[in-house]
Design a protein around this motif. Structure first.
Motif, PDB file in Angstrom:
ATOM      1  N   THR A 174       0.826  -1.206   0.000  1.00  0.00           N
ATOM      2  CA  THR A 174       0.000   0.000   0.000  1.00  0.00           C
ATOM      3  C   THR A 174       0.865   1.262   0.000  1.00  0.00           C
ATOM      4  O   THR A 174       0.580   2.220  -0.723  1.00  0.00           O
ATOM      5  N   LEU A 175       1.921   1.262   0.807  1.00  0.00           N
ATOM      6  CA  LEU A 175       2.821   2.428   0.855  1.00  0.00           C
ATOM      7  C   LEU A 175       3.469   2.676  -0.510  1.00  0.00           C
ATOM      8  O   LEU A 175       3.558   3.815  -0.975  1.00  0.00           O
TER       9      LEU A 175
ATOM     10  N   HIS B 104       2.337   1.908  -3.474  1.00  0.00           N
ATOM     11  CA  HIS B 104       1.347   2.458  -4.411  1.00  0.00           C
ATOM     12  C   HIS B 104       0.907   3.868  -4.001  1.00  0.00           C
ATOM     13  O   HIS B 104       0.722   4.733  -4.858  1.00  0.00           O
ATOM     14  N   ASP B 105       0.775   4.104  -2.686  1.00  0.00           N
ATOM     15  CA  ASP B 105       0.418   5.447  -2.202  1.00  0.00           C
ATOM     16  C   ASP B 105       1.424   6.485  -2.664  1.00  0.00           C
ATOM     17  O   ASP B 105       1.044   7.600  -3.045  1.00  0.00           O
ATOM     18  N   ASP B 106       2.694   6.139  -2.574  1.00  0.00           N
ATOM     19  CA  ASP B 106       3.726   7.120  -2.937  1.00  0.00           C
ATOM     20  C   ASP B 106       3.691   7.434  -4.426  1.00  0.00           C
ATOM     21  O   ASP B 106       4.023   8.545  -4.837  1.00  0.00           O
TER      22      ASP B 106
ATOM     23  N   ASP C 231       0.458   9.686  -4.676  1.00  0.00           N
ATOM     24  CA  ASP C 231       0.665  11.023  -4.096  1.00  0.00           C
ATOM     25  C   ASP C 231       1.891  11.730  -4.680  1.00  0.00           C
ATOM     26  O   ASP C 231       2.185  12.852  -4.285  1.00  0.00           O
TER      27      ASP C 231
ATOM     28  N   ARG D 200       9.718   9.199   2.456  1.00  0.00           N
ATOM     29  CA  ARG D 200       8.962   8.248   3.281  1.00  0.00           C
ATOM     30  C   ARG D 200       9.932   7.733   4.340  1.00  0.00           C
ATOM     31  O   ARG D 200      11.024   7.280   4.004  1.00  0.00           O
TER      32      ARG D 200
ATOM     33  N   GLU E 294      -8.954   4.148  -0.712  1.00  0.00           N
ATOM     34  CA  GLU E 294      -7.957   4.936  -1.446  1.00  0.00           C
ATOM     35  C   GLU E 294      -8.590   5.599  -2.673  1.00  0.00           C
ATOM     36  O   GLU E 294      -8.303   6.749  -2.991  1.00  0.00           O
TER      37      GLU E 294
ATOM     38  N   GLN F 158     -10.796   8.396  -1.538  1.00  0.00           N
ATOM     39  CA  GLN F 158      -9.992   9.566  -1.167  1.00  0.00           C
ATOM     40  C   GLN F 158      -9.588  10.379  -2.398  1.00  0.00           C
ATOM     41  O   GLN F 158      -9.532  11.606  -2.363  1.00  0.00           O
TER      42      GLN F 158
ATOM     43  N   LYS G  13      -8.427   3.585   4.410  1.00  0.00           N
ATOM     44  CA  LYS G  13      -6.982   3.686   4.217  1.00  0.00           C
ATOM     45  C   LYS G  13      -6.174   3.288   5.440  1.00  0.00           C
ATOM     46  O   LYS G  13      -5.011   2.907   5.309  1.00  0.00           O
TER      47      LYS G  13
ATOM     48  N   LYS H  43      -3.225   7.445 -11.242  1.00  0.00           N
ATOM     49  CA  LYS H  43      -3.670   7.145  -9.873  1.00  0.00           C
ATOM     50  C   LYS H  43      -4.875   6.215  -9.881  1.00  0.00           C
ATOM     51  O   LYS H  43      -4.930   5.229  -9.159  1.00  0.00           O
TER      52      LYS H  43
ATOM     53  N   LEU I  35      -5.027   2.354  -8.367  1.00  0.00           N
ATOM     54  CA  LEU I  35      -5.884   2.017  -7.220  1.00  0.00           C
ATOM     55  C   LEU I  35      -7.072   1.146  -7.617  1.00  0.00           C
ATOM     56  O   LEU I  35      -7.451   0.237  -6.870  1.00  0.00           O
TER      57      LEU I  35
END
Lengths: 333, 333
Positions: free
Chosen positions: A89-90, A92-94, A97, A102, A155, A158, A179, B115, B119
């Motif tokens: 998840t981290l 893909h989040d990075d 975003d 990180r 996610e 969001q 999330k 994105k 996701l």
């Protein structure tokens, strides 16, 4: 609280208590992040895993299992599963975003590229499903696959809700449950399930993880506006600059005058920010006391977490879990 | 081949034979791609799923289950699982390849953004694990989670191997097994497993899917250099322009003179391409007959697919599977 723990933070005390199991989890993570054919995979993973992090989520699984008297080997697999889902998840989040930092290091998407972060994240997701399958429990698989879907749904929600001024506290809570809280509650729940705990106890563990995760995320969002940069490693107002609607702003928008609303439309919805806007935003939050109100919400969730496990049998681990619920909001005072 | 099928392509004949089950799969896919909270999810998914595609992979699962006499409901879940994994992979592939077109439509990453593709892909992966969990078979979960890891590993390997001139036929085969054959073989294998087929039959189904997937991918890579744009919807030389080492080029590099090698280093490894390079590349492939040799390899894998299922009991579906193995390479002549 015993004297042994008085000297340290509660999650460190819990880590010390579960040291052998945590060592086994770390070894399993090391083994399973390897790839015979694609050396890029362990490179990227090691960069993120090696940067540390508190490993709070896998610790919750081990703690829940131990608390319920489990003495089999599979809590270690499930704890590693939870950490792999978190790490994927981290990554893909990075990408989503476009983050550059990180855990105090450059992100993988910056050091390698977005492609590697997307595909290595997929690999870790797959590895997590392999690990949970090894535990051989369909109930556990159901809980963790549901949690994964809730995380991804949160996610995506969001993505569209973050800059939409219609986002209210209930939508915010849905995003936070997705999330953050979904993995916390799955982590504690599967610990109870693998130990064969009763439905009541499993529910209590789920409720604890859910409330702890929500308290944790609300605290995180609050610290973005009032934290100490040296302690949190975050700059004040990152969420504002990234046009991410979080609770302190949502509460201010709910009470905004027409003129104030125009400010939020310009800065968050349209993203046309100017010098001095962050100070103005903070002034509006101050006007309505939304930082204090957000802190109160975090405290309510922290109390919910503690009362959820109050019914569990008296146990050193139960007391440490309660202390952790205090700890995640203690940094707010 | 019966007269009924003579008029149509074999995968269309198989689809007609399995129409009720395929309808159930499509309904299940529609239901499960929904999201109560995040409308972006069904938007993106519908765009890709609605564009069609042959649904060959889920059809293979249904066919294998039926061939083995299965009469329960879960082959439909597993077929939908396989299609969800495939769809998630396509979404992430298009981000990684920065693609603009898929199935004759603009890609999701172009219509929405990277994105959303990342996701929503994660969401479909999670949904696929929920679906396979519902089938309640740990063996099936093991096969599909292993396949997912092999797919992701193959994609990462391709990332580093594609522009690396040391990539030989064995590395190419590993990539192809990962990115294509792993899902084909898992699709046929789980059809047999859910039906409770014997180990021999399950192995034969796995071998068929593996060989069919490899034949399919080799054919695809060959058509990139000699296809009919009107029929394939691909432009000649896309892989060359994207600096993707595939079998026809790998075979040419293996026999290259020093001067030819310098050409490949410049165009593929360093990516400094000029007008006329594609013609030059085709001339080198012609010099060593690598297009013909690649076609021969595809035919060998197609034959392997057919011989794998020759041992299965006589059945209309078995004959159609054999025809499909012929069909994927027939477009090469």
């Amino acid at each position: 609280m015993s004297l042994d723990h008085a000297a340290s933070k509660p999650h460190e005390a819990l880590a010390a208590l579960l040291r052998d199991d945590m060592d086994a989890v770390n070894t399993l993570i090391e083994t399973r992040m390897a790839s015979e054919h694609a050396p890029r995979i362990p490179e990227v993973t090691a960069h993120l895993v090696g940067a540390g992090g508190k490993r709070l989520r896998p610790m919750l699984t081990l703690a829940a299992a131990k608390l319920c008297g489990y003495d089999g080997p599979y809590h270690v697999h499930l704890a590693a599963t939870v950490e792999f889902i978190h790490t994927a998840t981290l990554l893909h989040d990075d990408v989503v975003d476009e983050s550059a930092q990180r855990r105090g290091r450059p992100t993988a998407n910056l050091l390698w590229d977005n492609k590697s972060s997307v595909l290595v994240g997929d690999y870790l997701f797959s590895r997590s499903f392999q690990l949970m399958t090894e535990a051989g429990s369909i109930d556990v698989l159901r809980i963790l696959s549901n949690a994964s879907a809730t995380i991804a749904e949160g996610e995506v929600l969001q993505l569209t809700a973050a800059t939409d001024l219609r986002t209210d506290e209930s939508v915010y809570l849905q995003v936070v449950r997705g999330k953050t809280a979904a993995l916390f509650s799955a982590a504690t729940e599967v610990g109870g399930v693998i130990a064969g705990a009763s439905a009541d106890i499993v529910q209590a563990l789920f409720d604890y993880g859910d409330a702890l995760g929500i308290a944790f995320q609300i605290a995180d969002d609050l610290l973005d506006y009032q934290g100490d940069t040296a302690k949190t490693g975050k700059n004040i107002g990152d969420d504002f600059r990234e046009r991410k609607l979080t609770l302190p702003v949502i509460k201010a928008i709910a009470q905004a005058t027409d003129e104030e609303r125009a400010f939020w439309v310009r800065t968050i919805e349209k993203g046309r920010q100017e010098d001095g806007d962050l100070d103005q935003a903070l002034a509006f939050m101050d006007k309505y006391g939304t930082l204090a109100a957000t802190r109160d919400d975090a405290l309510v969730w922290s109390e919910k977490a503690k009362s959820s496990i109050a019914k569990l049998p008296d146990h050193e681990i139960r007391d440490l879990l309660a202390e952790i619920a205090d700890y995640v909001v203690a940094r707010l005072s």
